[in-house]
Design an enzyme around this catalytic site. Structure first.
Site, PDB file in Angstrom:
ATOM      1  N   HIS A  75       0.811  -1.219   0.000  1.00 24.07           N
ATOM      2  CA  HIS A  75       0.000   0.000   0.000  1.00 24.07           C
ATOM      3  C   HIS A  75       0.847   1.273   0.000  1.00 24.07           C
ATOM      4  O   HIS A  75       0.302   2.363  -0.135  1.00 24.07           O
ATOM      5  CB  HIS A  75      -0.925   0.016   1.214  1.00 24.07           C
ATOM      6  N   HIS A  90       1.709   6.863  -0.025  1.00 25.23           N
ATOM      7  CA  HIS A  90       0.862   5.949   0.755  1.00 25.23           C
ATOM      8  C   HIS A  90      -0.524   5.914   0.124  1.00 25.23           C
ATOM      9  O   HIS A  90      -1.271   6.888   0.210  1.00 25.23           O
ATOM     10  CB  HIS A  90       0.779   6.460   2.191  1.00 25.23           C
TER      11      HIS A  90
END
Length: 168
Positions: A75, A90
């Site tokens: 992620h 992110h």
């Protein structure tokens, strides 16, 4: 014509006057970092930058440099630029809880990358159904090493649009 030269810069991090450009790692719309629904980002605990509300499926390198880390859950990733920027990308909020579902690694750690190189594939429709937010923070974690950050607004194209710049 110096004014117009700023619109036609080479696709590298460094431009005139020690200004370093950071490009969009994903297409979408810029959102102020303070609007991210996670205090770690909105309060700038990990650094300063912007977020992008994404509308595409691939996270690209936003700067020239070396991939430092691709998180096990896929992620997020970090890059250290040739200009000493420590950048953190992110995807989404609470995406770590998915343990990699909805993501596919394209690149590897410790690999030199150029602006626009693909790093992680994301299944955006799948992730939109499962996560709190798909806002994607793009943060300089060592922001204290730079004099100034200039943030842009509006729609962005991954690998093509400057999202913010910093001055050494």
């Amino acid at each position: 014509m110096k004014f117009f030269s700023n619109f036609f810069k080479n696709k590298n991090n460094l431009s005139s006057h020690n200004v370093i450009n950071i490009f969009a790692p994903i297409s979408g719309d810029i959102v102020e970092i303070e609007s991210v629904p996670d205090e770690v980002f909105s309060n700038k605990i990990v650094g300063d930058g912007i977020a992008i509300s994404p509308n595409s499926n691939i996270l690209l390198a936003p700067i020239n440099g070396t991939i430092g880390r691709i998180f096990e859950t896929l992620h997020a990733f970090s890059i250290k630029s040739d200009d000493d920027i420590e950048l953190f990308v992110h995807f989404g909020i609470d995406t770590v809880k998915l343990k990699g579902r909805g993501f596919k690694k394209i690149s590897e750690e410790n690999i030199a990358v150029k602006i626009g190189d693909p790093i992680i594939f994301i299944d955006l429709p799948f992730l939109k159904k499962l996560v709190k937010s798909t806002l994607t923070p793009v943060i300089i974690s060592n922001i204290d090493k730079f004099k100034k950050i200039t943030k842009n607004t509006g729609s962005v194209i991954a690998g093509k649009t400057v999202i913010f710049s910093v001055q050494k």
